[in-house]
Design an enzyme around this catalytic site. Structure first.
Site, PDB file in Angstrom:
ATOM      1  N   GLU A 166       0.785  -1.225   0.000  1.00  0.00           N
ATOM      2  CA  GLU A 166       0.000   0.000   0.000  1.00  0.00           C
ATOM      3  C   GLU A 166       0.819   1.278   0.000  1.00  0.00           C
ATOM      4  O   GLU A 166       0.374   2.291  -0.527  1.00  0.00           O
ATOM      5  CB  GLU A 166      -0.950  -0.001   1.209  1.00  0.00           C
ATOM      6  CG  GLU A 166      -1.983  -1.110   1.190  1.00  0.00           C
ATOM      7  CD  GLU A 166      -2.946  -0.983   0.035  1.00  0.00           C
ATOM      8  OE1 GLU A 166      -3.409   0.139  -0.231  1.00  0.00           O
ATOM      9  OE2 GLU A 166      -3.234  -2.013  -0.614  1.00  0.00           O
ATOM     10  N   SER A 170     -47.783 -35.048  -4.831  1.00  0.00           N
ATOM     11  CA  SER A 170     -48.366 -36.025  -3.908  1.00  0.00           C
ATOM     12  C   SER A 170     -47.857 -35.886  -2.481  1.00  0.00           C
ATOM     13  O   SER A 170     -48.384 -36.549  -1.581  1.00  0.00           O
ATOM     14  CB  SER A 170     -48.079 -37.448  -4.413  1.00  0.00           C
ATOM     15  OG  SER A 170     -48.765 -37.687  -5.628  1.00  0.00           O
TER      16      SER A 170
END
Length: 775
Positions: free
Chosen positions: A215, A481
């Site tokens: 950074e 079902s």
């Protein structure tokens, strides 16, 4: 005004040139000298009377006099005699008016310095015109100077409008939810996760090194703003034609994260620079780096190094290894994109770049970087299991209903069992990748709960990373079902029994003629056999005898809240339900007839330990009597023994269940249970595309069987609630008198309507349940 000649003598001006100047005095002004021989031809003799308030004429010498107004107190002014004029030797030009100016050093009386010659006399010749390079250098210097002035002005202007910096240590964040499993394991977090404070002196050296190497490599020499970094980023962005690289330092990022909004504007950038310089003047480099590491966002809701370390690796920041530190430092560029929970390989590739940056900056050796790449960081805990987030989303949405919206972090104690959750995810992945791929089944969902409704496992889809839609809770599908047990429950409550006989035969109601999946009619059979073999004609006859209103009432008591059609097609599952509610309905059969509210929260506590909610009570009470529950369990066990669910039987362990398949094989279900666990499975496609002859007794039953065999191994065998004694007279073909009285005549609202027949539910042609119909 007076005019006075200068005197000769020590300390006074005089000499040969004393006739060439005159001093004039005016009241309130300093003496002023007149030009050369200004008064040579007009000398006046003034006499004063020496009274008070008068001026005396004082002749100091030849050629010099003082002429001043003389005033007497109370006496008239005496006339002054004018001296005779000297005859002029020759006519001269009219002289110019005297010029008032201060005398130079050469013009002062008594000065022996000869008059200074003109500066232009004997001066060296002027040099030639400046060159083009000189002009450019001069212009550049001027522009640079004005640029510095303008930049300073901008800094000053924005410095007057900076945000309040008094809250540097006051961190405002969204309260977080920590989702905790039954064994105390933290499953996930929702909101902004803020953990403890990580001191720079307690961290391994490679942690800050990884951040700075990636950074801000010049962190320890710049003043908060890095001109070299800004220039490099500007050139890179110009070449790329887009914003691809930033030039912000760690100090600037800290200023942005604390005080500013993430807007990409020039105004925000200038404010960021001003705040960065302010931070550099107020704090040391170590303090700035410590603040940055404890405030920066690492993705996944984790703010600060300590929170990120706990979230991804389940360890404190002081115990981070080199590969783990590199992975966390790599997240800072784009936390969401490089998040290891979304794509672990992409996160590892980014970590490899960070390691190389550390080598280039001299923090580690090439050999250390190679070793870290060979053994990359691995996720620990809940972050590695993405499907748990389906359950976490469901719980997080329900928390406000139980505990309100507290303004503090809270811990939510849930019902989830990590062992069952992992097994559910494993079975779903394996089945879809193998058997599912061969039959065009791309999605599945599973819910496992105790008979009292506590959810132990939930899988809402194949991949949470690809789709956050929870198919176990949010999807509404036709159960086929799998809805039939509710029809038979209503019939048993109206007087029928499992041994009641009905005839499987062709029937027609209002132009609608339901057929069986097999295409055959098997004649007389008991209700137990009709349910076990999923005979459609018998289910429709029973629904007609019982009354659709009674069927819907039974469904409501079991917890089905969706809209259900008020016609006979409901007996074959034409309504829409979700998997969670349908599974909870079957839980009533497993627990002896008590209503179930599916739940995932047991307790909610604040960060300080305050109890905000605790689950109490035993639910909504009994909704089905014990005798009827025993009869239903007898019938549903027959499904597992010789019916459509025989592929999912668990051997000696008693179990009940029912299959379900919607038209054209779009949805396949299996809902089954033991005395300890109730599990529902759905398989299908998000776009509703038909599968290749997948029924509830195939793929869903296989998933249910594999999951139950793994999770129930070692669990003591327990019997289901037993059937109460049933009178043999109930086995008659004709419906009992009570049933006949309860069975209303055919009402129009019970039959398939115009729209049902038009869109495929009714009608002679479309009413037949083709292969792949409800089963």
């Amino acid at each position: 005004m007076s005019s006075r000649k200068g005197k000769s003598g020590p300390g006074k001006r005089g000499g040969a040139e004393e006739e060439d100047w005159t001093i004039v005095r005016m009241a309130g002004l300093r003496p002023v000298r007149l030009g050369v021989n200004a008064n040579a031809d007009a000398r006046l003799d003034e006499e004063g009377d020496g009274d008070d308030m008068g001026w005396d004429d004082d002749w100091e010498g030849p050629g010099m006099r003082r002429t001043e107004p003389t005033f007497t107190r109370g006496k008239p002014r005496k006339p002054t005699a004018k001296p005779a004029k000297k005859p002029a030797a020759k006519k001269s030009r009219p002289k110019k008016p005297p010029v008032l100016r201060a005398p130079t050093e050469d013009e002062r009386p008594g000065s022996r310095t000869p008059p200074r010659k003109s500066a232009r006399r004997g001066a060296p010749p002027r040099k030639g015109k400046p060159t083009l390079l000189g002009r450019l250098a001069y212009g550049g210097a001027v522009l640079m100077l004005w640029g510095v002035i303008a930049f300073g002005g901008l800094l000053f202007w924005y410095g007057l409008h900076l945000p309040d910096t008094s809250g540097l240590y006051n961190v405002k964040h969204t309260p977080s939810l920590s989702i905790v499993a039954t064994n105390g394991e933290v499953l996930s977090h929702r909101g902004d996760l803020m953990s403890g404070y990580a001191s720079l002196s307690d961290l391994p050296p490679w942690v800050p090194a990884a951040v700075l190497a990636t950074e801000d490599q010049r962190f320890y020499w710049h003043f908060g703003v890095d001109p070299i970094g800004l220039a490099r980023a500007t050139i890179t962005n110009i070449r790329a034609g887009a914003y691809v690289q930033g030039g912000s330092t760690v100090t600037q990022q800290l200023a942005k994260n604390i005080f500013l909004k993430p807007d990409r504007t020039i105004a925000r950038k200038i404010e960021e620079m001003v705040l960065a310089v302010w931070l550099e003047l107020r704090f040391t480099k170590e303090e700035i780096l410590t603040l940055y590491l404890n405030r920066v966002y690492f993705g996944g809701g984790a703010y600060g190094l300590e929170a990120a370390s706990e979230r991804y690796f389940r360890k404190p920041a002081r115990a981070l290894t080199l590969p783990e530190a590199a992975m966390l430092a790599g997240l800072l560029k784009a936390p969401s994109r490089y998040s290891p929970t979304n794509n672990i390989e992409l996160a590892r590739n980014r970590a490899a770049i960070v390691l190389q940056n550390m080598v280039n900056a001299g923090y580690i050796t090439q050999e250390e970087a190679r070793t870290a790449n060979v053994s990359p960081a691995r996720l620990e805990g809940y972050a590695a299991r993405g499907s748990i987030n389906y359950f976490v989303d469901w719980v997080a949405e329900a928390v406000p209903d139980y505990a309100g919206r507290p303004d503090t972090d809270v811990n939510v104690m849930t019902t989830i069992d990590p062992v069952l959750q992992r097994e559910a995810e494993r079975v779903i992945d394996a089945m879809l990748a193998g058997e599912g791929a061969a039959v065009n089944a791309t999605q599945a969902a599973l819910v496992a709960m105790t008979p009292d409704g506590a959810v132990r496992a939930m899988v809402g889809g194949r991949s949470y990373a690809q789709s956050q839609f929870n198919r176990a809770v949010q999807a509404k599908r036709q159960p086929g079902s799998a809805f039939k047990p509710i029809v038979y429950l209503a019939a048993l409550e109206r007087g029928l029994t499992p041994d009641t006989l009905r005839v499987d035969r062709p029937i027609e109601y209002g132009g609608w003629a339901p057929a069986n999946y097999s295409g055959r009619f098997e004649g007389e059979m008991t209700l137990r056999t009709a349910l076990a073999k999923s005979v459609n004609t018998v289910a429709v006859q029973v629904a007609r005898e019982t009354g659709i209103r009674n069927v819907i009432a039974a469904a409501r008591r079991l917890g089905l809240q969706e809209d259900l059609p008020s016609n006979l097609s409901l007996a074959l599952g034409s309504g829409s339900v979700n998997l969670l509610e349908l599974t909870a309905a079957y839980a009533t059969f497993a627990n002896g007839g008590y209503g179930v509210i599916p739940h995932g929260i047991e307790e909610v506590r604040s960060e300080s330990g305050e109890e905000l909610y605790r689950r109490q009570g035993s639910g909504i009470g009994r909704v089905v009597d014990g005798r009827t529950v025993g009869q239903m369990n007898n019938m549903l066990q027959a499904v597992m023994a010789y019916g459509t669910g025989r592929n999912s039987a668990l051997g000696a362990r008693p179990s009940g269940g029912k299959t379900g398949t919607s038209q054209d094989f779009r949805d396949a279900w299996f809902i089954g249970y033991t005395a300890d666990l109730v599990v529902g499975v759905w398989v299908g496609n998000d776009n509703g595309a038909p599968m290749e002859k997948v029924t509830g007794g195939t793929l869903p039953a296989h998933i249910w069987h594999d999951f139950m065999m793994k999770t129930q191994e070692g669990v003591p065998i327990a019997q289901l609630p037993e059937e109460m004694p049933v009178a043999t007279a109930s086995a008659s073909i004709a419906a009992p008198a009570a049933m006949q009285e309860a069975a209303p005549a055919e009402y129009e609202w019970e039959q398939p309507g115009f729209f049902e027949r038009l869109f495929g539910i009714g009608g002679n042609e479309d009413s037949t349940l083709r292969a792949g119909g409800r089963r």
